[in-house]
Design an enzyme around this catalytic site. Structure first.
Site, PDB file in Angstrom:
ATOM      1  CD  GLU A  79       4.759  -6.538  -2.600  1.00  0.00           C
ATOM      2  OE1 GLU A  79       5.749  -5.842  -2.365  1.00  0.00           O
ATOM      3  OE2 GLU A  79       3.687  -6.090  -3.037  1.00  0.00           O
ATOM      4  CB  CYS A 111       0.046  -4.535  -4.985  1.00  0.00           C
ATOM      5  SG  CYS A 111       0.738  -4.081  -3.406  1.00  0.00           S
ATOM      6  CB  THR A 152      -0.095   1.504   5.102  1.00  0.00           C
ATOM      7  OG1 THR A 152       1.333   1.648   4.943  1.00  0.00           O
ATOM      8  CG2 THR A 152      -0.710   2.867   5.236  1.00  0.00           C
ATOM      9  CB  SER A 201       4.000   5.198  -3.117  1.00  0.00           C
ATOM     10  OG  SER A 201       3.369   5.559  -1.912  1.00  0.00           O
ATOM     11  CG  HIS A 233      -3.606  -1.884  -4.675  1.00  0.00           C
ATOM     12  ND1 HIS A 233      -3.504  -2.939  -3.795  1.00  0.00           N
ATOM     13  CD2 HIS A 233      -2.550  -1.065  -4.406  1.00  0.00           C
ATOM     14  CE1 HIS A 233      -2.427  -2.775  -3.048  1.00  0.00           C
ATOM     15  NE2 HIS A 233      -1.827  -1.646  -3.392  1.00  0.00           N
ATOM     16  CE  LYS A 242      -4.960  10.135  -0.047  1.00  0.00           C
ATOM     17  NZ  LYS A 242      -3.849  11.024   0.179  1.00  0.00           N
ATOM     18  CG  ASN A 275      -1.152  -2.962   1.342  1.00  0.00           C
ATOM     19  OD1 ASN A 275      -1.768  -3.700   0.575  1.00  0.00           O
ATOM     20  ND2 ASN A 275      -0.192  -2.144   0.935  1.00  0.00           N
TER      21      ASN A 275
HETATM   22  P1  HMG Z   1       2.040  10.125   6.400  1.00  0.00           P
HETATM   23  O1  HMG Z   1       3.055  11.063   5.914  1.00  0.00           O
HETATM   24  O2  HMG Z   1       2.228   9.558   7.773  1.00  0.00           O
HETATM   25  O3  HMG Z   1       0.611  10.712   6.417  1.00  0.00           O
HETATM   26  O4  HMG Z   1       2.025   8.936   5.375  1.00  0.00           O
HETATM   27  P2  HMG Z   1       0.077  12.139   5.891  1.00  0.00           P
HETATM   28  O5  HMG Z   1       0.687  13.211   6.671  1.00  0.00           O
HETATM   29  O6  HMG Z   1       0.155  12.164   4.377  1.00  0.00           O
HETATM   30  O7  HMG Z   1      -1.441  11.979   6.358  1.00  0.00           O
HETATM   31  C1  HMG Z   1      -2.245  10.985   5.836  1.00  0.00           C
HETATM   32  C2  HMG Z   1      -3.668  11.540   5.771  1.00  0.00           C
HETATM   33  O8  HMG Z   1      -4.161  11.713   7.107  1.00  0.00           O
HETATM   34  C3  HMG Z   1      -3.754  12.927   5.122  1.00  0.00           C
HETATM   35  O9  HMG Z   1      -4.948  12.920   4.370  1.00  0.00           O
HETATM   36  C4  HMG Z   1      -3.900  13.867   6.308  1.00  0.00           C
HETATM   37  O10 HMG Z   1      -4.562  15.089   5.998  1.00  0.00           O
HETATM   38  C5  HMG Z   1      -4.733  13.012   7.228  1.00  0.00           C
HETATM   39  P3  HMG Z   1      -4.894  13.173   2.784  1.00  0.00           P
HETATM   40  O11 HMG Z   1      -4.382  14.541   2.587  1.00  0.00           O
HETATM   41  O12 HMG Z   1      -3.902  12.159   2.225  1.00  0.00           O
HETATM   42  O13 HMG Z   1      -6.275  12.963   2.318  1.00  0.00           O
HETATM   43  N1  HMG Z   1      -4.668  13.399   8.658  1.00  0.00           N
HETATM   44  C6  HMG Z   1      -5.745  13.432   9.459  1.00  0.00           C
HETATM   45  N2  HMG Z   1      -7.045  13.159   9.228  1.00  0.00           N
HETATM   46  C7  HMG Z   1      -7.910  13.277  10.264  1.00  0.00           C
HETATM   47  N3  HMG Z   1      -7.526  13.663  11.513  1.00  0.00           N
HETATM   48  C8  HMG Z   1      -6.242  13.941  11.786  1.00  0.00           C
HETATM   49  C9  HMG Z   1      -5.277  13.824  10.734  1.00  0.00           C
HETATM   50  N4  HMG Z   1      -3.950  14.024  10.655  1.00  0.00           N
HETATM   51  C10 HMG Z   1      -3.577  13.750   9.375  1.00  0.00           C
HETATM   52  N5  HMG Z   1      -5.876  14.309  13.036  1.00  0.00           N
HETATM   53  C11 HMG Z   1       1.465   7.247   3.808  1.00  0.00           C
HETATM   54  C12 HMG Z   1       0.922   8.274   4.791  1.00  0.00           C
HETATM   55  C13 HMG Z   1       0.317   6.504   3.168  1.00  0.00           C
HETATM   56  C14 HMG Z   1       2.282   7.946   2.719  1.00  0.00           C
HETATM   57  C15 HMG Z   1       2.387   6.255   4.583  1.00  0.00           C
HETATM   58  O14 HMG Z   1       1.625   5.533   5.500  1.00  0.00           O
HETATM   59  C16 HMG Z   1       3.123   5.292   3.683  1.00  0.00           C
HETATM   60  O15 HMG Z   1       4.222   5.591   3.197  1.00  0.00           O
HETATM   61  N6  HMG Z   1       2.547   4.057   3.420  1.00  0.00           N
HETATM   62  C17 HMG Z   1       3.135   3.077   2.554  1.00  0.00           C
HETATM   63  C18 HMG Z   1       3.038   3.454   1.080  1.00  0.00           C
HETATM   64  C19 HMG Z   1       1.635   3.382   0.547  1.00  0.00           C
HETATM   65  O16 HMG Z   1       0.762   2.754   1.092  1.00  0.00           O
HETATM   66  N7  HMG Z   1       1.412   4.015  -0.651  1.00  0.00           N
HETATM   67  C20 HMG Z   1       0.144   3.972  -1.316  1.00  0.00           C
HETATM   68  C21 HMG Z   1       0.259   4.020  -2.841  1.00  0.00           C
HETATM   69  S1  HMG Z   1       1.475   2.851  -3.464  1.00  0.00           S
HETATM   70  C22 HMG Z   1       0.654   1.315  -3.475  1.00  0.00           C
HETATM   71  O17 HMG Z   1      -0.526   1.256  -3.332  1.00  0.00           O
HETATM   72  C23 HMG Z   1       1.503   0.093  -3.636  1.00  0.00           C
HETATM   73  C24 HMG Z   1       1.765  -0.673  -2.354  1.00  0.00           C
HETATM   74  O18 HMG Z   1       0.620  -1.393  -1.960  1.00  0.00           O
HETATM   75  C25 HMG Z   1       2.965  -1.610  -2.546  1.00  0.00           C
HETATM   76  C26 HMG Z   1       2.923  -2.637  -3.667  1.00  0.00           C
HETATM   77  O19 HMG Z   1       2.537  -2.353  -4.794  1.00  0.00           O
HETATM   78  O20 HMG Z   1       3.415  -3.738  -3.395  1.00  0.00           O
HETATM   79  C27 HMG Z   1       2.138   0.235  -1.214  1.00  0.00           C
END
Ligand code: HMG
Length: 393
Positions: A79, A111, A152, A201, A233, A242, A275
């Site tokens: 992509e 992906c 990520t 996502s 993935h 998860k 990633n």
């Molecule tokens: P965010 O809002 O910064 O993070 O975004 P959060 O607030 O959801 O926290 C993440 C985790 O850290 C949580 O754990 C918190 O509790 C924990 P969870 O509840 O999820 O288990 N946390 C802590 N842990 C330990 N000590 C601490 C602490 N503070 C918080 N002090 C997000 C995270 C992944 C959403 C963001 O980085 C993002 O938008 N990333 C890009 C999208 C993505 O990767 N999505 C995944 C699914 S989609 C997919 O896989 C397709 C993709 O690869 C694209 C494609 O297909 O081409 C993305």
């Protein structure tokens, strides 16, 4: 006839940033990135590496002369392609000196691209048993500096030879798949950066896994007790946990312990690279094989592929006798160990460096990049690649 993964190679660029340092610079608790997201290092691609060079470097590692003569189909899943028209695989075909009577295409669905490539390759080998297919999965994940997705990001490629009588994994027939039109992650053609609704996502990934896993179980009658490991993935490594959590109580405690243990092995490379979009599932599979010594021939491995937008698939394969002998474990570990750490400031500079978009001539500092295959410059809207290895081009 058995059809599957005969060889698998991997490449990541030589630079990375430490996630603890990135967290501090972004005023975030480091544990959020290292535990909450599950990432330790993030690979950074300098301008001399793009989707073409990453893929070519990954493929160069696995191709021998007999592969060069037998490959007649190159499928490039990405992509982050470099051209709206020309397939990135055509450059790779030239850089690696493959025989000319080859069909070469690029496949896109976030992906999911390389998974589509593997399924197409399987069909091609079924019809042409003596040929081989080179499937490339190569991407640079960019959300932008100081964005929600920044932690990520990553860069790298996986290359696979799909053939009959595969030496690593024989693919099984049943698989289940799903398409739904969802705006969880996308990248408009005018944008360098992905648009993402992070929370949606994550939800879509899990909802796809649930629907596809249930469909697979219904189709085959198999359950988690039939799997030595399930690879996911991994946009970030916590995502695999998860997903596994949603099904690990469907079997015995032994099944749960085995799948959790193997998930740990399947995350090691991804934790250190980030990633790599379409290659992430296959990097995780490679990580499992190159770190877990307790797997046996005949063990069934599940593979869950998810590409935002969204298309997902669950498919499986059986490990082949002596598969370990056909891995390049030391080379991959050396590759990751020999990378150079950059500071957050250096990462930001590299991230913001751009190739000209107006066709002006531009030469890159190729000496700063130890890769064998790299982009040396652009001129007249044409990308110039070089291969400093022994391969004649
Ligand atoms: P965010 O809002 O910064 O993070 O975004 P959060 O607030 O959801 O926290 C993440 C985790 O850290 C949580 O754990 C918190 O509790 C924990 P969870 O509840 O999820 O288990 N946390 C802590 N842990 C330990 N000590 C601490 C602490 N503070 C918080 N002090 C997000 C995270 C992944 C959403 C963001 O980085 C993002 O938008 N990333 C890009 C999208 C993505 O990767 N999505 C995944 C699914 S989609 C997919 O896989 C397709 C993709 O690869 C694209 C494609 O297909 O081409 C993305």
């Amino acid at each position: 006839m058995k059809i599957g993964i005969d060889k698998i190679g991997f490449y990541a660029p030589h630079l990375y940033v430490d996630m603890n340092n990135l967290a501090k610079a972004r005023d975030v608790e480091p544990a959020k990135f290292t535990i909450g997201i599950g990432q330790e290092k993030m690979a950074i691609a300098p301008l001399t590496q793009d989707a073409v060079t990453l893929a070519a470097n990954a493929a160069m590692e696995i191709l021998d002369d007999s592969d060069r003569a037998a490959v007649d189909f190159v499928i490039f899943g990405t992509e982050t392609g470099v051209d709206h028209s020309k397939a990135a695989g055509v450059y790779v075909h030239h850089l690696l000196n493959l025989q000319p009577h080859t069909r070469t295409v690029e496949v896109k669905q976030a992906c999911f691209g390389a998974t589509a490539g593997i399924q197409m390759a399987k069909g091609h080998i079924a019809l042409n048993p003596d040929s081989k297919v080179l499937v490339l999965a190569s991407d640079i994940a960019r959300y932008g500096l100081r964005t929600g997705g920044e932690a990520t990001q990553g860069a790298g490629a996986v290359a696979m030879i799909i053939s009959k009588d595969p030496k690593i994994l024989a693919l099984e027939e049943p698989s289940s798949y799903l398409t739904e039109d969802v705006m969880d992650f996308w990248r408009p053609v005018y944008s360098e950066y992905a648009q993402v609704d992070g929370k949606l996502s994550n939800e879509m990934y899990l909802s796809f896994f649930e629907k596809i896993w249930n469909a697979y179980k219904q189709k085959t009658g198999l359950g988690i007790g039939d799997f030595a490991a399930i690879c996911y993935h991994l946009p970030y490594t916590k995502m695999g946990l998860k997903a596994l959590r949603t099904i690990y109580d469907q079997g015995t405690e032994t099944d749960k312990d085995r799948l959790l243990e193997n998930l740990e092995y399947s995350k090691i490379y991804n934790k250190h690279v980030g990633n790599i979009y379409t290659g992430s599932l296959y990097l995780s599979f490679l990580s499992l094989l190159e770190h877990q010594s307790n797997l046996n021939a005949g063990d069934r491995i599940g593979l869950f592929s998810y590409g935002s937008g969204a298309v997902g698939e669950f498919f499986t394969g059986l490990l082949q006798p002596d598969y370990q002998v056909h891995l390049n474990t030391k080379q991959h570990q050396d590759l990751l160990a020999s990378r150079k750490e950059v500071s957050v400031e250096e990462y930001e500079q590299i991230f913001e460096a751009k190739l000209p978009k107006d066709g002006t001539d531009f030469e890159l500092d190729v000496d700063a990049d130890p890769a064998k295959i790299k982009l040396s410059g652009v001129g007249g809207h044409i990308r110039h690649y070089m291969n400093s290895s022994q391969v004649k081009v």
